[in-house]
Design a protein around this motif. Structure first.
Motif, PDB file in Angstrom:
ATOM      1  N   ARG A   1       0.881  -1.278   0.006  1.00 31.12           N
ATOM      2  CA  ARG A   1       0.069  -0.041   0.009  1.00 31.12           C
ATOM      3  C   ARG A   1       0.861   1.332  -0.190  1.00 31.12           C
ATOM      4  NH1 ARG A   1      -5.285   1.195   1.227  1.00 31.12           N
ATOM      5  NH2 ARG A   1      -5.573  -0.983   1.716  1.00 31.12           N
ATOM      6  N   LYS A   2       1.924   1.245   0.679  1.00 29.91           N
ATOM      7  CA  LYS A   2       2.970   2.571   0.737  1.00 29.91           C
ATOM      8  C   LYS A   2       3.576   2.638  -0.608  1.00 29.91           C
ATOM      9  CE  LYS A   2       6.659   3.843   3.736  1.00 29.91           C
ATOM     10  NZ  LYS A   2       7.993   4.295   2.965  1.00 29.91           N
ATOM     11  N   ALA A   3       3.895   1.795  -1.195  1.00 34.99           N
ATOM     12  CA  ALA A   3       4.789   1.614  -2.432  1.00 34.99           C
ATOM     13  C   ALA A   3       3.625   2.443  -3.571  1.00 34.99           C
ATOM     14  CB  ALA A   3       5.157   0.382  -3.073  1.00 34.99           C
ATOM     15  N   MET A   4       2.466   1.895  -3.428  1.00 36.58           N
ATOM     16  CA  MET A   4       1.407   2.450  -4.415  1.00 36.58           C
ATOM     17  C   MET A   4       1.005   3.710  -4.056  1.00 36.58           C
ATOM     18  SD  MET A   4      -1.269  -1.067  -4.476  1.00 36.58           S
ATOM     19  CE  MET A   4      -2.270  -0.360  -5.478  1.00 36.58           C
ATOM     20  N   GLN A   5       0.980   4.183  -2.759  1.00 32.19           N
ATOM     21  CA  GLN A   5       0.480   5.579  -2.574  1.00 32.19           C
ATOM     22  C   GLN A   5       1.668   6.625  -2.875  1.00 32.19           C
ATOM     23  OE1 GLN A   5      -2.134   6.083   1.032  1.00 32.19           O
ATOM     24  NE2 GLN A   5      -0.929   7.681   1.406  1.00 32.19           N
ATOM     25  N   GLU A   6       2.758   6.215  -2.479  1.00 32.34           N
ATOM     26  CA  GLU A   6       3.984   6.880  -2.528  1.00 32.34           C
ATOM     27  C   GLU A   6       4.713   6.643  -4.065  1.00 32.34           C
ATOM     28  OE1 GLU A   6       6.437   6.260   0.680  1.00 32.34           O
ATOM     29  OE2 GLU A   6       4.994   7.154   2.210  1.00 32.34           O
ATOM     30  N   ARG A   7       4.301   6.083  -4.886  1.00 29.36           N
ATOM     31  CA  ARG A   7       4.718   5.894  -6.207  1.00 29.36           C
ATOM     32  C   ARG A   7       6.194   5.187  -5.889  1.00 29.36           C
ATOM     33  NH1 ARG A   7       1.100   6.836 -10.002  1.00 29.36           N
ATOM     34  NH2 ARG A   7      -0.555   8.252  -9.603  1.00 29.36           N
ATOM     35  N   SER A   8       6.699   4.579  -5.026  1.00 29.85           N
ATOM     36  CA  SER A   8       7.830   4.282  -4.759  1.00 29.85           C
ATOM     37  C   SER A   8       7.897   2.586  -4.893  1.00 29.85           C
ATOM     38  CB  SER A   8       8.426   4.487  -3.155  1.00 29.85           C
ATOM     39  OG  SER A   8       7.362   3.723  -2.255  1.00 29.85           O
ATOM     40  N   SER A   9       9.183   2.122  -4.653  1.00 29.41           N
ATOM     41  CA  SER A   9       9.235   0.607  -5.039  1.00 29.41           C
ATOM     42  C   SER A   9       9.937  -0.199  -3.830  1.00 29.41           C
ATOM     43  CB  SER A   9      10.275   0.438  -5.980  1.00 29.41           C
ATOM     44  OG  SER A   9      10.499  -0.847  -6.380  1.00 29.41           O
ATOM     45  N   SER A  10       9.338  -1.131  -3.357  1.00 30.41           N
ATOM     46  CA  SER A  10       9.758  -1.974  -2.395  1.00 30.41           C
ATOM     47  C   SER A  10       9.544  -3.528  -2.855  1.00 30.41           C
ATOM     48  CB  SER A  10       9.236  -1.734  -1.094  1.00 30.41           C
ATOM     49  OG  SER A  10       7.647  -1.841  -1.294  1.00 30.41           O
ATOM     50  N   ILE A  11       9.887  -3.707  -4.027  1.00 29.90           N
ATOM     51  CA  ILE A  11       9.769  -4.954  -4.712  1.00 29.90           C
ATOM     52  C   ILE A  11      10.653  -6.015  -3.718  1.00 29.90           C
ATOM     53  CG2 ILE A  11      10.249  -6.455  -6.835  1.00 29.90           C
ATOM     54  CD1 ILE A  11       9.350  -4.119  -8.393  1.00 29.90           C
ATOM     55  N   LEU A  12      11.734  -5.759  -3.621  1.00 31.25           N
ATOM     56  CA  LEU A  12      12.718  -6.827  -2.830  1.00 31.25           C
ATOM     57  C   LEU A  12      12.362  -7.288  -1.465  1.00 31.25           C
ATOM     58  CD1 LEU A  12      16.188  -5.574  -4.206  1.00 31.25           C
ATOM     59  CD2 LEU A  12      14.869  -7.571  -4.961  1.00 31.25           C
ATOM     60  N   VAL A  13      11.710  -6.254  -0.616  1.00 34.65           N
ATOM     61  CA  VAL A  13      11.258  -6.187   0.563  1.00 34.65           C
ATOM     62  C   VAL A  13      10.017  -7.167   0.424  1.00 34.65           C
ATOM     63  CG1 VAL A  13      10.444  -5.198   2.472  1.00 34.65           C
ATOM     64  CG2 VAL A  13      12.394  -4.273   1.433  1.00 34.65           C
ATOM     65  N   GLN A  14       9.277  -6.687  -0.453  1.00 33.90           N
ATOM     66  CA  GLN A  14       7.879  -7.493  -0.463  1.00 33.90           C
ATOM     67  C   GLN A  14       8.041  -8.928  -0.996  1.00 33.90           C
ATOM     68  OE1 GLN A  14       4.382  -5.500  -2.264  1.00 33.90           O
ATOM     69  NE2 GLN A  14       5.677  -3.809  -2.513  1.00 33.90           N
ATOM     70  N   GLU A  15       8.875  -9.119  -1.960  1.00 32.56           N
ATOM     71  CA  GLU A  15       9.049 -10.596  -2.537  1.00 32.56           C
ATOM     72  C   GLU A  15       9.745 -11.533  -1.126  1.00 32.56           C
ATOM     73  OE1 GLU A  15      11.147 -12.967  -5.872  1.00 32.56           O
ATOM     74  OE2 GLU A  15      11.042 -10.855  -6.237  1.00 32.56           O
ATOM     75  N   GLY A  16      10.578 -10.872  -0.363  1.00 30.98           N
ATOM     76  CA  GLY A  16      11.317 -11.544   0.605  1.00 30.98           C
ATOM     77  C   GLY A  16      10.263 -11.956   1.497  1.00 30.98           C
ATOM     78  N   LEU A  17       9.458 -10.998   2.130  1.00 29.85           N
ATOM     79  CA  LEU A  17       8.352 -11.232   3.089  1.00 29.85           C
ATOM     80  C   LEU A  17       7.292 -12.324   2.246  1.00 29.85           C
ATOM     81  CD1 LEU A  17       7.703  -7.406   4.156  1.00 29.85           C
ATOM     82  CD2 LEU A  17       8.636  -9.613   5.492  1.00 29.85           C
ATOM     83  N   TYR A  18       6.860 -12.220   1.132  1.00 32.68           N
ATOM     84  CA  TYR A  18       5.799 -13.057   0.535  1.00 32.68           C
ATOM     85  C   TYR A  18       6.509 -14.575   0.589  1.00 32.68           C
ATOM     86  CZ  TYR A  18       2.872  -9.141  -0.839  1.00 32.68           C
ATOM     87  OH  TYR A  18       2.177  -8.018  -0.802  1.00 32.68           O
ATOM     88  N   ARG A  19       7.825 -14.599   0.169  1.00 32.98           N
ATOM     89  CA  ARG A  19       8.370 -16.088  -0.016  1.00 32.98           C
ATOM     90  C   ARG A  19       8.602 -16.703   1.549  1.00 32.98           C
ATOM     91  NH1 ARG A  19      11.466 -17.751  -3.916  1.00 32.98           N
ATOM     92  NH2 ARG A  19      11.816 -16.183  -5.717  1.00 32.98           N
ATOM     93  N   LYS A  20       8.748 -15.792   2.869  1.00 34.89           N
ATOM     94  CA  LYS A  20       8.640 -16.463   3.933  1.00 34.89           C
ATOM     95  C   LYS A  20       7.219 -16.702   4.349  1.00 34.89           C
ATOM     96  CE  LYS A  20      10.751 -15.584   8.433  1.00 34.89           C
ATOM     97  NZ  LYS A  20      11.442 -15.206   9.438  1.00 34.89           N
ATOM     98  N   VAL A  21       6.314 -15.983   3.853  1.00 29.30           N
ATOM     99  CA  VAL A  21       5.190 -16.340   4.331  1.00 29.30           C
ATOM    100  C   VAL A  21       4.671 -17.563   3.542  1.00 29.30           C
ATOM    101  CG1 VAL A  21       2.591 -15.553   3.963  1.00 29.30           C
ATOM    102  CG2 VAL A  21       4.046 -13.721   4.858  1.00 29.30           C
ATOM    103  N   THR A  22       4.747 -17.706   2.432  1.00 29.51           N
ATOM    104  CA  THR A  22       4.526 -19.133   1.711  1.00 29.51           C
ATOM    105  C   THR A  22       5.259 -20.271   2.290  1.00 29.51           C
ATOM    106  OG1 THR A  22       4.439 -18.057  -0.312  1.00 29.51           O
ATOM    107  CG2 THR A  22       5.032 -20.178  -0.616  1.00 29.51           C
ATOM    108  N   ASP A  23       6.548 -19.978   2.917  1.00 26.63           N
ATOM    109  CA  ASP A  23       7.034 -21.067   3.518  1.00 26.63           C
ATOM    110  C   ASP A  23       6.315 -21.479   5.041  1.00 26.63           C
ATOM    111  OD1 ASP A  23       9.255 -22.896   4.421  1.00 26.63           O
ATOM    112  OD2 ASP A  23      10.141 -21.307   5.465  1.00 26.63           O
ATOM    113  N   LEU A  24       6.151 -20.409   5.591  1.00 31.70           N
ATOM    114  CA  LEU A  24       5.652 -20.477   7.035  1.00 31.70           C
ATOM    115  C   LEU A  24       4.074 -21.192   7.099  1.00 31.70           C
ATOM    116  CD1 LEU A  24       6.788 -17.274   8.941  1.00 31.70           C
ATOM    117  CD2 LEU A  24       7.634 -19.574   9.116  1.00 31.70           C
TER     118      LEU A  24
END
Length: 425
Positions: free
Chosen positions: A317-340
């Motif tokens: 949501r922060k990336a969309m609102q601020e038109r910034s990029s946090s792809i690496l951070v998000q991808e790392g989190l989603y990978r860990k969620v998938t594992d857990l």
């Protein structure tokens, strides 16, 4: 361990004659009519100490061995003179021991055994009513986490029926709590409008604490009453902290225990702040929720994955609102969620897969958001498409589509992840 248990048992034996004849003063019940905690004097002191010892040992390193040791102590507790007898003090002791035992079982994923222990609490008809209400609440909470909504409704009805038979002044808070349980069940089913009737107005003021208030705060958030929801969440956290510091047994168990309450309130408040665009505050609350989850359950527990999903969606949501990029951070989190959360691999056949996925709402949210990240990368679009198909296949929420939950439509619906039951409301 057995020396400690034997010592406590021996101390209880010498004192049991003095304990049994004297009924508890009514003032004890009135002073704790919020129904959230049990004064230590309302139980056998050595039983309380043994229960605390068991919980501490179980969570020492959160291993199979440490949990086994904790449950062995609790088993000893419910089979000694510490909890024998039909007087309120002994039945209260047995009740809170069974609540603690069910909590440890549920944290290990042994839901059937946990529910069995909670059902046993209902046999303690001379215990403080708050003990039995807590057992019903925990049982319904576990059914909700397992996706057994109809069974949760049956338990919720029994809880309300129990309290409708009580006409004393002291039962007011417990009656509010019982009805709020029904409200939570309706929220989980996606019935936002019908949930409203179960939330008493006192949850805005004098009874705005505990699981009932947290469920009410989540209802307010879905109705976009953000200021009142914020106030309720903050009060829940404050009161839970006070109860934890008091040392009195908290009347909660399973995924509705005190630690789960604190984690759930912090997580919900973080999501609310994220929705309002207050990302600094959102990150602070969600980090506290994550710390609470890891401290309570260990860093490999599915509950950690639920909180991490909320954090990843906050960054999205922060990336969309601020038109910034946090792809690496998000991808790392989603990978860990998938594992857990043990989400099926992309190659899994999607037909019929939903019924085999635990915490499917959360798993689908994480997969769906991850799919978007992959889809904006030219060389990973195909992988993103497969991931989105899998997310759609495991999505089971009745109130909104996956796209609506991710905010990818014009829909004005607001959702909140309940970290206690691992469901999207």
């Amino acid at each position: 361990m057995f020396r400690v248990a034997a010592k406590l048992s021996a101390r209880a034996s010498t004192a049991s004659a003095a304990l049994r004849p004297s009924p508890l003063a009514a003032s004890f019940f009135r002073s704790f009519n919020n129904g959230l905690e049990l004064d230590k004097d309302m139980a056998v002191p050595d039983a309380v100490r043994m229960i605390n010892y068991a919980m501490e040992k179980a969570r020492t390193d959160k291993s199979v061995g440490s949990y086994g040791l904790g449950m062995l102590v609790l088993k000893h507790c419910v089979t000694t003179e510490l909890t024998e007898g039909k007087d309120p003090q002994h039945e209260n002791s047995k009740g809170i021991a069974l609540l603690a035992w069910s909590t440890l079982l549920s944290e290990r994923g042994e839901y059937g055994d946990a529910i069995e222990k909670l059902q046993s609490v209902q046999e303690l008809t001379n215990s403080f009513l708050g003990v039995r209400v807590a057992a019903f609440e925990a049982q319904a909470g576990l059914h909700l986490e397992l996706g057994q909504d109809d069974m949760a409704s049956v338990v919720g009805d029994k809880c309300v029926e129990l309290m409708e038979k009580q006409k004393t002044e002291d039962s007011e808070a417990l009656n509010v709590r019982a009805k709020a349980l029904k409200g939570l069940i309706e929220l989980a089913k996606g019935n936002i409008e019908s949930a409203e009737a179960f939330f008493d107005k006192s949850l805005r003021s004098k009874l705005c604490d505990g699981s009932a208030a947290l469920s009410y705060g989540e209802f307010l958030q879905t109705k976009q009453d953000y200021s009142m929801a914020t106030e309720v969440y903050r009060n829940v956290i404050e009161r839970a902290t006070e109860i934890k510091n008091s040392g009195n047994p908290y009347l909660g168990a399973g995924n509705m225990n005190l630690e789960g309450l604190m984690m759930g309130a912090m997580c919900a408040l973080g999501q609310l702040e994220s929705h309002l665009g207050n990302f600094g505050d959102a990150e602070q609350h969600l980090t506290k929720a994550l710390n609470q989850a890891e401290e309570t359950y260990g860093d490999r527990h599915p509950k950690v994955g639920v909180v991490l999903t909320s954090i990843a969606l906050m960054y999205r949501r922060k990336a969309m609102q601020e038109r910034s990029s946090s792809i690496l951070v998000q991808e790392g989190l989603y990978r860990k969620v998938t594992d857990l959360l043990k989400v099926p691999a992309v190659e899994t056949e999607t037909e019929g897969v939903a019924s085999s996925v635990d915490r499917s709402d959360i798993a689908a949210l994480a997969r769906g958001a991850y799919a978007e990240i992959l889809s904006i990368q030219e060389n990973r679009k195909d992988e993103g498409e497969k991931l989105k198909n899998l997310a759609e296949a495991i999505w089971r929420n009745r109130r909104m589509s996956l796209d609506e939950a991710l905010g990818d439509t014009e829909s004005n619906k607001v959702s909140v992840i309940d970290a206690r039951i691992s469901r999207l409301l």
